[in-house]
Write an enzyme that holds these catalytic residues in place. Structure first.
Site, short mmCIF file in Angstrom:
data_model
loop_
_atom_site.label_atom_id
_atom_site.label_comp_id
_atom_site.label_asym_id
_atom_site.label_seq_id
_atom_site.Cartn_x
_atom_site.Cartn_y
_atom_site.Cartn_z
N CYS A 155 0.81 -1.23 0.00
CA CYS A 155 0.00 0.00 0.00
C CYS A 155 0.85 1.28 0.00
O CYS A 155 0.39 2.32 -0.46
CB CYS A 155 -0.95 0.00 1.18
SG CYS A 155 -0.16 -0.43 2.73
N HIS A 212 -2.00 7.14 3.28
CA HIS A 212 -0.54 7.16 3.39
C HIS A 212 -0.01 8.36 2.61
O HIS A 212 -0.26 8.49 1.41
CB HIS A 212 0.08 5.89 2.79
CG HIS A 212 -0.19 4.63 3.57
ND1 HIS A 212 -0.77 4.61 4.82
CD2 HIS A 212 0.07 3.33 3.27
CE1 HIS A 212 -0.86 3.34 5.24
NE2 HIS A 212 -0.36 2.56 4.32
N1 LIG Z 1 -5.15 -4.07 6.84
C1 LIG Z 1 -4.61 -3.51 5.77
O1 LIG Z 1 -4.81 -2.31 5.46
C2 LIG Z 1 -3.73 -4.29 4.86
C3 LIG Z 1 -3.11 -3.63 3.82
C4 LIG Z 1 -2.36 -4.36 2.92
C5 LIG Z 1 -2.22 -5.72 3.09
N2 LIG Z 1 -2.81 -6.35 4.14
C6 LIG Z 1 -2.66 -7.80 4.20
O2 LIG Z 1 -3.95 -8.40 3.95
C7 LIG Z 1 -4.09 -9.61 4.69
C8 LIG Z 1 -5.32 -9.52 5.56
O3 LIG Z 1 -5.16 -8.42 6.45
P1 LIG Z 1 -6.31 -7.98 7.45
O4 LIG Z 1 -5.87 -6.73 8.07
O5 LIG Z 1 -7.64 -8.02 6.76
O6 LIG Z 1 -6.25 -9.18 8.53
P2 LIG Z 1 -7.35 -9.61 9.59
O7 LIG Z 1 -8.32 -8.53 9.85
O8 LIG Z 1 -6.61 -10.21 10.73
O9 LIG Z 1 -8.15 -10.79 8.83
C9 LIG Z 1 -7.53 -12.00 8.54
C10 LIG Z 1 -8.43 -12.92 7.74
O10 LIG Z 1 -7.72 -14.12 7.50
C11 LIG Z 1 -8.52 -15.22 7.94
N3 LIG Z 1 -7.68 -16.32 8.39
C12 LIG Z 1 -6.80 -16.33 9.41
N4 LIG Z 1 -6.23 -17.56 9.52
C13 LIG Z 1 -6.78 -18.32 8.53
C14 LIG Z 1 -6.64 -19.67 8.14
N5 LIG Z 1 -5.81 -20.50 8.76
N6 LIG Z 1 -7.37 -20.10 7.09
C15 LIG Z 1 -8.21 -19.28 6.43
N7 LIG Z 1 -8.41 -18.00 6.77
C16 LIG Z 1 -7.71 -17.54 7.81
C17 LIG Z 1 -9.34 -14.64 9.07
O11 LIG Z 1 -10.46 -15.50 9.30
P3 LIG Z 1 -11.14 -15.61 10.75
O12 LIG Z 1 -11.98 -14.39 10.91
O13 LIG Z 1 -11.95 -16.84 10.66
O14 LIG Z 1 -10.01 -15.69 11.75
C18 LIG Z 1 -9.72 -13.30 8.47
O15 LIG Z 1 -10.75 -13.45 7.54
C19 LIG Z 1 -2.78 -9.78 5.46
O16 LIG Z 1 -1.93 -10.60 4.69
C20 LIG Z 1 -2.24 -8.37 5.55
O17 LIG Z 1 -0.84 -8.37 5.67
C21 LIG Z 1 -3.57 -5.68 5.02
#
Ligand SMILES: NC(=O)c1ccc[n+]([C@@H]2O[C@H](COP(=O)([O-])OP(=O)(O)OC[C@H]3O[C@@H](n4cnc5c(N)ncnc54)[C@H](OP(=O)(O)O)[C@@H]3O)[C@@H](O)[C@H]2O)c1
Length: 361
Positions: A158, A251
């Site tokens: 991002c 950002h």
């Molecule tokens: N937040 C941001 O702005 C942002 C920006 C760029 C990239 N990212 C990337 O995007 C990804 C998601 O980020 P997030 O902030 O949305 O994370 P998050 O809120 O913690 O959500 C994680 C998701 O992954 C699922 N998950 C966790 N363990 C799993 C498993 N073993 N099998 C299948 N699903 C599983 C969770 O399901 P449950 O609800 O069932 O636990 C939830 O749906 C990450 O790789 C992060 O680095 C995030």
């Protein structure tokens, strides 16, 4: 009206997953028909599984509330109900790589928000306005994975959307050295001020892994397709510092740049104004009309005022001036969870559909 393509959101219960759900609520081409997450969420309705953890300020769309959440590891089952998936899971890198490949091998186009495959040679990492030609590597990837319809395409980190668009528009003047500092919102860490009260009245001078991504990923974006793989560009040299600041979304970057052929200020402004990409030419549904908008006011762009430009898909620039050490300096801004995450991924999917890479299965 033609039938919409069926989209699955893998990781749909998480913060980025929720953004996908919200962005696709009234999308003209895609409709959410499946949501998958960990085994903990599987079996509940979407509404039940995100109870107490819906992070967006807009309400949960009614059309997803009763969708049963599936176990993301049941690949064939999820794949059978979708034409494409958006993936945003929080798992170990090797697990994400394996999961995304499993979906691709099952014939499903995977548009990923995760970083796991950003350096896989035959996986395109795309900002649709900048390097749409990288989609060509999909043919080699499909061959490797043994599928005619599935593949993985990813979006970059991002942070880079706040300065790479402006530098791309100036590639003709051959940038040689870039110094960029990014001032990054807490939503980039998946947090709000409620989850992360330590960020109130505070700045943290470290974001794990972010500087390396911010320095290296632009070179891959500017790379070329050679023999079914992306070969990264050799320059310009980029050095960055990435800082967490107390804002919700957006950002901001401060950038210094020197060129082989130094342009005038007018030439830079003209290049930014005229820069158009394939999304604008194809009038893709999520494309901003104007990719880069320059603000003449000395105190713009501001995170709070300008991050939502063009529904959070436009890039803002400002404060362009000559520098005493480098040729020029300027400020850039992008919305990290829209342009930098889910919105950027939806725009990739629109480009892939327009180019015939995604069809009804
Ligand atoms: N937040 C941001 O702005 C942002 C920006 C760029 C990239 N990212 C990337 O995007 C990804 C998601 O980020 P997030 O902030 O949305 O994370 P998050 O809120 O913690 O959500 C994680 C998701 O992954 C699922 N998950 C966790 N363990 C799993 C498993 N073993 N099998 C299948 N699903 C599983 C969770 O399901 P449950 O609800 O069932 O636990 C939830 O749906 C990450 O790789 C992060 O680095 C995030």
């Amino acid at each position: 009206m033609t039938q919409k393509l069926r989209a699955g959101i893998v990781g749909g219960t998480g913060m980025v997953g929720q953004r996908f759900i919200a962005l696709l609520e009234n999308h003209p081409w895609f409709q959410v028909t499946a949501i998958a997450a960990s085994a903990n969420s599987a079996g509940k309705t979407y509404e039940e599984s995100v109870k107490g953890r819906w992070k967006l300020s807009t309400p949960m769309p009614d059309n997803v509330k009763n969708i049963p959440v599936q176990d993301a590891s049941h690949v064939e089952e999820v794949a059978s109900g979708v034409d494409l998936i958006f993936c945003a899971v929080d798992m170990k890198k090797n697990e994400i790589q394996a999961l995304e490949e499993a979906y691709a091998k099952a014939g499903v186009p995977v548009i990923s928000n995760n970083s796991a495959h950003r350096w896989t040679p035959d996986v395109p990492m795309v900002v649709p306005e900048i390097n749409p030609e990288h989609l060509e590597v999909i043919a080699a990837q499909r061959k490797r994975l043994g599928t005619e319809t599935g593949f993985i395409a990813v979006k970059p980190n991002c942070s880079i959307q706040s300065y790479v668009p402006m530098l791309t528009a100036l590639r003709g003047f051959q940038p040689t050295q870039v110094v960029a500092s990014t001032y990054q919102a807490i939503s980039g860490a998946g947090k709000t001020f409620t989850d992360w009260p330590d960020m109130l009245d505070n700045v943290i001078p470290y974001i794990g892994g972010e500087e390396e991504k911010s320095e290296q990923e632009p070179l891959r974006i500017w790379g070329t397709v050679e023999d079914g793989a992306i070969v990264k560009a050799s320059g310009p040299q980029i050095t960055t510092q990435c800082i967490r600041v107390p804002v919700t979304d957006g950002h901001l970057a401060t950038v210094f740049v020197s060129f082989e052929n130094k342009p005038s200020k007018e030439e830079i402004l003209e290049s930014w104004k005229n820069y158009k990409g394939r999304p604008q030419e194809l009038e893709l549904p999520s494309a901003p009309k104007q990719f880069i908008t320059y603000f003449e006011e000395d105190n713009r762009p501001q995170t709070n005022l300008d991050r939502d430009l063009e529904n959070g898909m436009g890039i803002s620039a400002g404060r362009l001036r000559e520098d005493s050490l480098y040729d020029f300096k300027f400020v850039g801004l992008s919305h990290n969870t829209l342009r930098g995450a889910a919105g950027g991924a939806v725009l990739i999917a629109e480009l892939l559909k327009a180019k015939g890479y995604i069809t009804a299965r």
